[in-house]
Write an enzyme that holds these catalytic residues in place. Structure first.
Site, mmCIF file in Angstrom:
data_model
loop_
_atom_site.group_PDB
_atom_site.id
_atom_site.type_symbol
_atom_site.label_atom_id
_atom_site.label_comp_id
_atom_site.label_asym_id
_atom_site.label_seq_id
_atom_site.Cartn_x
_atom_site.Cartn_y
_atom_site.Cartn_z
ATOM 1 N N SER A 23 6.747 27.577 4.412
ATOM 2 C CA SER A 23 7.665 28.666 4.756
ATOM 3 C C SER A 23 7.989 28.673 6.247
ATOM 4 O O SER A 23 9.037 28.168 6.665
ATOM 5 C CB SER A 23 7.100 30.004 4.310
ATOM 6 O OG SER A 23 8.065 31.003 4.498
ATOM 7 N N ARG A 24 7.110 29.205 7.046
ATOM 8 C CA ARG A 24 7.300 29.190 8.499
ATOM 9 C C ARG A 24 5.933 29.042 9.159
ATOM 10 O O ARG A 24 4.955 29.671 8.742
ATOM 11 C CB ARG A 24 7.970 30.477 8.997
ATOM 12 C CG ARG A 24 9.474 30.544 8.760
ATOM 13 C CD ARG A 24 10.260 29.541 9.614
ATOM 14 N NE ARG A 24 11.699 29.592 9.377
ATOM 15 C CZ ARG A 24 12.376 28.864 8.491
ATOM 16 N NH1 ARG A 24 11.739 27.970 7.742
ATOM 17 N NH2 ARG A 24 13.681 28.985 8.360
ATOM 18 N N ASP A 39 4.333 21.943 5.928
ATOM 19 C CA ASP A 39 5.673 21.396 6.205
ATOM 20 C C ASP A 39 6.256 22.092 7.424
ATOM 21 O O ASP A 39 7.345 21.740 7.884
ATOM 22 C CB ASP A 39 6.592 21.593 4.992
ATOM 23 C CG ASP A 39 7.945 20.925 5.188
ATOM 24 O OD1 ASP A 39 7.959 19.706 5.491
ATOM 25 O OD2 ASP A 39 8.984 21.600 5.067
ATOM 26 N N HIS A 93 8.944 19.575 8.379
ATOM 27 C CA HIS A 93 9.983 20.506 7.936
ATOM 28 C C HIS A 93 11.048 19.789 7.097
ATOM 29 O O HIS A 93 12.244 19.891 7.359
ATOM 30 C CB HIS A 93 10.631 21.188 9.150
ATOM 31 C CG HIS A 93 11.171 22.555 8.833
ATOM 32 N ND1 HIS A 93 11.007 23.630 9.664
ATOM 33 C CD2 HIS A 93 11.861 23.030 7.767
ATOM 34 C CE1 HIS A 93 11.579 24.696 9.134
ATOM 35 N NE2 HIS A 93 12.106 24.353 7.981
ATOM 36 N N GLU A 141 6.340 24.061 16.168
ATOM 37 C CA GLU A 141 7.085 22.850 15.766
ATOM 38 C C GLU A 141 8.341 22.603 16.582
ATOM 39 O O GLU A 141 8.859 21.489 16.603
ATOM 40 C CB GLU A 141 7.433 22.901 14.281
ATOM 41 C CG GLU A 141 8.473 23.958 13.899
ATOM 42 C CD GLU A 141 8.799 23.952 12.407
ATOM 43 O OE1 GLU A 141 7.898 24.110 11.584
ATOM 44 O OE2 GLU A 141 9.997 23.784 12.085
HETATM 45 P P1 NAI Z 1 13.374 35.205 -0.388
HETATM 46 O O1 NAI Z 1 13.977 36.158 0.556
HETATM 47 O O2 NAI Z 1 14.049 34.903 -1.693
HETATM 48 O O3 NAI Z 1 11.875 35.685 -0.740
HETATM 49 C C1 NAI Z 1 10.975 36.214 0.186
HETATM 50 C C2 NAI Z 1 9.999 37.106 -0.555
HETATM 51 O O4 NAI Z 1 9.001 37.556 0.355
HETATM 52 C C3 NAI Z 1 10.659 38.365 -1.159
HETATM 53 O O5 NAI Z 1 10.304 38.486 -2.523
HETATM 54 C C4 NAI Z 1 10.092 39.509 -0.317
HETATM 55 O O6 NAI Z 1 9.920 40.720 -1.066
HETATM 56 C C5 NAI Z 1 8.758 38.933 0.109
HETATM 57 N N1 NAI Z 1 8.204 39.543 1.316
HETATM 58 C C6 NAI Z 1 8.838 39.797 2.477
HETATM 59 N N2 NAI Z 1 7.985 40.344 3.371
HETATM 60 C C7 NAI Z 1 6.784 40.446 2.731
HETATM 61 C C8 NAI Z 1 5.499 40.922 3.118
HETATM 62 N N3 NAI Z 1 5.287 41.423 4.338
HETATM 63 N N4 NAI Z 1 4.489 40.865 2.224
HETATM 64 C C9 NAI Z 1 4.692 40.383 0.973
HETATM 65 N N5 NAI Z 1 5.893 39.905 0.554
HETATM 66 C C10 NAI Z 1 6.915 39.941 1.417
HETATM 67 O O7 NAI Z 1 13.125 33.862 0.436
HETATM 68 P P2 NAI Z 1 13.036 32.370 -0.111
HETATM 69 O O8 NAI Z 1 14.390 31.805 -0.298
HETATM 70 O O9 NAI Z 1 12.079 32.317 -1.234
HETATM 71 O O10 NAI Z 1 12.418 31.635 1.172
HETATM 72 C C11 NAI Z 1 11.123 31.951 1.660
HETATM 73 C C12 NAI Z 1 10.958 31.317 3.022
HETATM 74 O O11 NAI Z 1 10.907 29.900 2.896
HETATM 75 C C13 NAI Z 1 12.119 31.548 4.003
HETATM 76 O O12 NAI Z 1 11.992 32.789 4.666
HETATM 77 C C14 NAI Z 1 11.998 30.395 4.948
HETATM 78 O O13 NAI Z 1 11.219 30.788 6.037
HETATM 79 C C15 NAI Z 1 11.239 29.336 4.142
HETATM 80 N N6 NAI Z 1 12.046 28.129 3.927
HETATM 81 C C16 NAI Z 1 11.521 26.922 4.303
HETATM 82 C C17 NAI Z 1 12.230 25.748 4.121
HETATM 83 C C18 NAI Z 1 11.676 24.409 4.493
HETATM 84 O O14 NAI Z 1 12.433 23.423 4.528
HETATM 85 N N7 NAI Z 1 10.391 24.259 4.745
HETATM 86 C C19 NAI Z 1 13.598 25.789 3.548
HETATM 87 C C20 NAI Z 1 14.023 27.109 3.132
HETATM 88 C C21 NAI Z 1 13.280 28.233 3.327
#
Ligand code: NAI
Length: 335
Positions: free
Chosen positions: A238-239, A263, A300, A268
């Site tokens: 994620s991050r 990842d 990443h 980074e």
């Molecule tokens: P999304 O917005 O669909 O899902 C995030 C989930 O986290 C939501 O269900 C939300 O309710 C929950 N959430 C937010 N704050 C929270 C907290 N404090 N405690 C518990 N749950 C919480 O996001 P998606 O599309 O699933 O992406 C997730 C993350 O993946 C992105 O924010 C991004 O940082 C990362 N990412 C990484 C990539 C990579 O290449 N490694 C590519 C795309 C995204």
């Protein structure tokens, strides 16, 4: 046809250029591809451009945004989902619109997550190297079955849900934690929501899928790592800043954490996406992590599939052209 909008693309890699320049309607955008990241010192490279297209490790802080505006930029088009690198309050004050690609391929990230875990657990990366040197010994390559293990998914948004579903396919028990649980999805897929401390205590494998926000920064720190099961495997696609790296290293050194697949990494920026081979790595913590046999790192690349790159290009171009034509952005893309 005369282009409708001029766009500076910061941190443009060969695959960015290929997919952006070849996307449908790409000819209606005049691209300026820049191979360095955005920060206050490089913002001037967007002089005269209407939009700046940026990625996960560009630094769109107040100073950089002010500089972009002073050079005529009106729109920040993120070609990624995460937007923690953009000072949204500053953007609003400066009258800059900020758009993103909310979902390009959650499957790409979920599949990479599982790929990392399988590689780390079954030591496929080490086996590959051994066999190439005609070392066919299996000593030290013992892994574990995923079937029957407990996988804890933190964040069941688009990516976390698909990751959970894939793990269910391995017949693992999947538990989850989310600030806004989706009970009907969980029931359909045999996933149980639990409180975070319970998830940490019960999981053999932890997978992080929450966005980086003030309340998720260092979600895994010394205290929360102490709640995890001895031998736990952790995957973070994620991050980087969701994990306190110093605490993680301590937990790896003590043997409490059994394996880590990353990842993304806290520091980074300026390292991932770059070819630093032949240079002395300046980040001591990253050097240490790279030396542990039970740590696997990719730079990443979880998003990097043909499908995701096509979708990133399609949505980014759509965002740019909507801006150029004065049409409303799609609600899910605008920040
Ligand atoms: P999304 O917005 O669909 O899902 C995030 C989930 O986290 C939501 O269900 C939300 O309710 C929950 N959430 C937010 N704050 C929270 C907290 N404090 N405690 C518990 N749950 C919480 O996001 P998606 O599309 O699933 O992406 C997730 C993350 O993946 C992105 O924010 C991004 O940082 C990362 N990412 C990484 C990539 C990579 O290449 N490694 C590519 C795309 C995204």
């Amino acid at each position: 046809m005369k282009p409708l909008i001029t766009t500076a693309v910061f941190d443009a890699k060969p695959y960015d250029r290929d997919y952006l320049a070849q996307g449908a309607d790409a000819g209606q955008v005049a691209w300026r591809f820049l191979d360095f990241r955005l920060d206050v010192s490089t913002a001037g490279a967007a002089k005269g451009m209407q939009a700046a297209c940026i990625f996960a490790n560009d630094v769109a802080d107040r100073a950089a945004l002010e500089a972009l505006v002073s050079h005529g930029v009106k729109l920040i088009a993120l070609r990624c989902a995460g937007f923690n690198n953009v000072d949204l309050a500053a953007a609003r004050e400066l009258g800059l619109a900020v758009v993103r690609v909310p979902a390009y391929s959650p499957h790409a990230v979920a599949e990479h997550t599982v790929g990392l875990l399988l590689t780390l657990n079954r030591k496929i990366h080490r086996a590959y190297n051994r066999v190439r040197e005609l070392n066919f010994s299996l000593a030290g390559l013992v892994g574990f079955d995923l079937c029957g293990k407990t996988v804890g998914i933190i964040g069941t948004g688009k990516i976390g849900r698909i990751t959970a579903q894939i793990f269910r396919g391995f017949e693992a028990r999947v538990i989850a934690h989310d600030a806004a649980p989706d009970q009907s999805w969980a029931e359909r897929h045999g996933v149980g929501y639990v409180k975070l401390p319970d998830l940490l205590a019960e999981s053999d494998i932890l997978s992080l899928h929450v966005p980086l926000m003030p309340d998720t920064r260092h979600l895994l720190n010394g205290q929360s790592l102490a709640l995890t099961k001895p031998g736990v495997f952790i995957v973070n696609t994620s991050r980087g800043r969701l994990i306190d790296t110093v605490a993680l290293i301590a937990a790896l050194k003590s043997g409490h954490v059994g394996g880590v697949a990353l990842d993304v990494y806290e520091e980074e920026q300026g390292v991932f996406f770059e070819d630093l081979s032949g240079q002395v790595l300046q980040d001591d913590e990253l050097s240490l992590l790279l030396n542990f046999p039970n740590v696997l790192i990719t730079a990443h690349q979880a998003f990097l599939t043909r499908e995701a790159l096509s979708e990133i290009a399609r949505v980014t171009i759509d965002n740019l052209l909507r801006h150029a034509r004065g049409e409303p952005y799609l609600t899910e893309t605008v920040l």
